[in-house]
Design a protein around this motif. Sequence first.
Motif, mmCIF file in Angstrom:
data_model
loop_
_atom_site.group_PDB
_atom_site.id
_atom_site.type_symbol
_atom_site.label_atom_id
_atom_site.label_comp_id
_atom_site.label_asym_id
_atom_site.label_seq_id
_atom_site.Cartn_x
_atom_site.Cartn_y
_atom_site.Cartn_z
ATOM 1 N N PHE A 176 0.834 -1.210 0.000
ATOM 2 C CA PHE A 176 0.000 0.000 0.000
ATOM 3 C C PHE A 176 0.867 1.258 0.000
ATOM 4 C CE2 PHE A 176 0.131 -1.204 4.581
ATOM 5 C CZ PHE A 176 0.744 -0.076 5.105
ATOM 6 N N GLY A 177 2.085 1.155 0.557
ATOM 7 C CA GLY A 177 2.995 2.297 0.563
ATOM 8 C C GLY A 177 3.458 2.643 -0.837
ATOM 9 N N TYR A 178 3.846 1.619 -1.603
ATOM 10 C CA TYR A 178 4.273 1.848 -2.986
ATOM 11 C C TYR A 178 3.106 2.337 -3.847
ATOM 12 C CZ TYR A 178 8.978 -0.104 -2.577
ATOM 13 O OH TYR A 178 10.304 -0.307 -2.255
ATOM 14 N N ALA A 179 1.899 1.820 -3.594
ATOM 15 C CA ALA A 179 0.734 2.269 -4.362
ATOM 16 C C ALA A 179 0.455 3.749 -4.107
ATOM 17 C CB ALA A 179 -0.493 1.428 -3.993
ATOM 18 N N ALA A 180 0.576 4.172 -2.839
ATOM 19 C CA ALA A 180 0.372 5.584 -2.500
ATOM 20 C C ALA A 180 1.445 6.449 -3.147
ATOM 21 C CB ALA A 180 0.389 5.761 -0.985
ATOM 22 N N LEU A 181 2.695 5.976 -3.098
ATOM 23 C CA LEU A 181 3.790 6.723 -3.702
ATOM 24 C C LEU A 181 3.586 6.843 -5.215
ATOM 25 C CD1 LEU A 181 6.420 8.092 -2.791
ATOM 26 C CD2 LEU A 181 7.619 5.931 -3.256
ATOM 27 N N GLY A 182 3.117 5.775 -5.818
ATOM 28 C CA GLY A 182 2.814 5.816 -7.249
ATOM 29 C C GLY A 182 1.737 6.834 -7.572
ATOM 30 N N GLY A 183 0.733 6.911 -6.711
ATOM 31 C CA GLY A 183 -0.331 7.897 -6.913
ATOM 32 C C GLY A 183 0.191 9.311 -6.818
ATOM 33 N N MET A 184 1.147 9.537 -5.920
ATOM 34 C CA MET A 184 1.739 10.865 -5.769
ATOM 35 C C MET A 184 2.512 11.261 -7.023
ATOM 36 S SD MET A 184 2.878 10.478 -1.780
ATOM 37 C CE MET A 184 3.959 11.906 -1.747
ATOM 38 N N TYR A 185 3.283 10.310 -7.571
ATOM 39 C CA TYR A 185 4.052 10.607 -8.797
ATOM 40 C C TYR A 185 3.134 10.770 -10.004
ATOM 41 C CZ TYR A 185 8.691 9.911 -6.760
ATOM 42 O OH TYR A 185 9.843 10.055 -6.028
ATOM 43 N N THR A 186 2.030 10.050 -10.018
ATOM 44 C CA THR A 186 1.088 10.159 -11.142
ATOM 45 C C THR A 186 0.449 11.543 -11.184
ATOM 46 O OG1 THR A 186 0.589 7.793 -11.071
ATOM 47 C CG2 THR A 186 -1.018 9.207 -12.165
ATOM 48 N N ALA A 187 0.028 12.026 -10.013
ATOM 49 C CA ALA A 187 -0.690 13.304 -9.944
ATOM 50 C C ALA A 187 0.230 14.494 -9.676
ATOM 51 C CB ALA A 187 -1.759 13.229 -8.861
ATOM 52 N N GLY A 188 1.484 14.217 -9.320
ATOM 53 C CA GLY A 188 2.392 15.314 -8.976
ATOM 54 C C GLY A 188 2.064 15.914 -7.628
ATOM 55 N N ASN A 189 1.585 15.086 -6.704
ATOM 56 C CA ASN A 189 1.234 15.561 -5.360
ATOM 57 C C ASN A 189 2.422 15.424 -4.411
ATOM 58 O OD1 ASN A 189 -1.461 16.206 -5.930
ATOM 59 N ND2 ASN A 189 -2.117 14.096 -5.618
ATOM 60 N N GLY A 190 3.005 16.548 -4.011
ATOM 61 C CA GLY A 190 4.133 16.527 -3.095
ATOM 62 C C GLY A 190 5.449 16.156 -3.748
#
Length: 204
Positions: free
Chosen positions: A160-174
């Motif tokens: 779930f940590g990698y999935a969240a990190l992937g979401g951040m890179y996808t959307a450019g969040n943080g």
Amino acid sequence: MKRISLYFCLLLAAIAVPAGARGLSLNPRNNRVARSAAVKENKTDSIYESVSQQYANGKLSADSVISLALYHKVCSPKLTERCLKLVGDNPRGAMELGVLYAFSPEFARRASEGVKLLQAAAKGGLNEANCYLGFYYYNHRDYKKAKAYFDACNPIQYGFGYAALGGMYTAGNGVGEDLGKAREAYRNSSLMGYPRGMALYGFN
């Protein structure tokens, strides 16, 4: 006159009902639910007393108590809380209690206490606590803190940590938008067997 007499008779009957029965509903289903809840509460009390006694007598280790607590997490979060409090001086026990408070809807009011427990666990060297903190802040859209905790968690131990990190890179969040890094994070998540990570890796 008959109506008044009938009302008076019903009133006398209600007064004559034993005190213990007055709480029962006229709906049989409600009574079954109430009885089931009482049985469940008695059962959890019994389990807790057994675990508590065995731990006090040295028949159960702290790790065993934690494992038993987590086994009951889905069915009885309250029982899980009570068992984890038994081993609150154990770093992993404190961390799991922090996870319970930070992520379980039943303990929403204690989320800030859960975060503090997780932060203490992270400072104490439990790497996985950083991952939980990253995910907590990701869920609360504080992406800078999420990224800092994911960076501190090396390696990330949960999909779930990698999935969240992937979401951040996808959307450019943080972080800067980077679809290559996002795909790599989703791949790592899927390799760890996290269903959402698998779906996102396939989609991206």
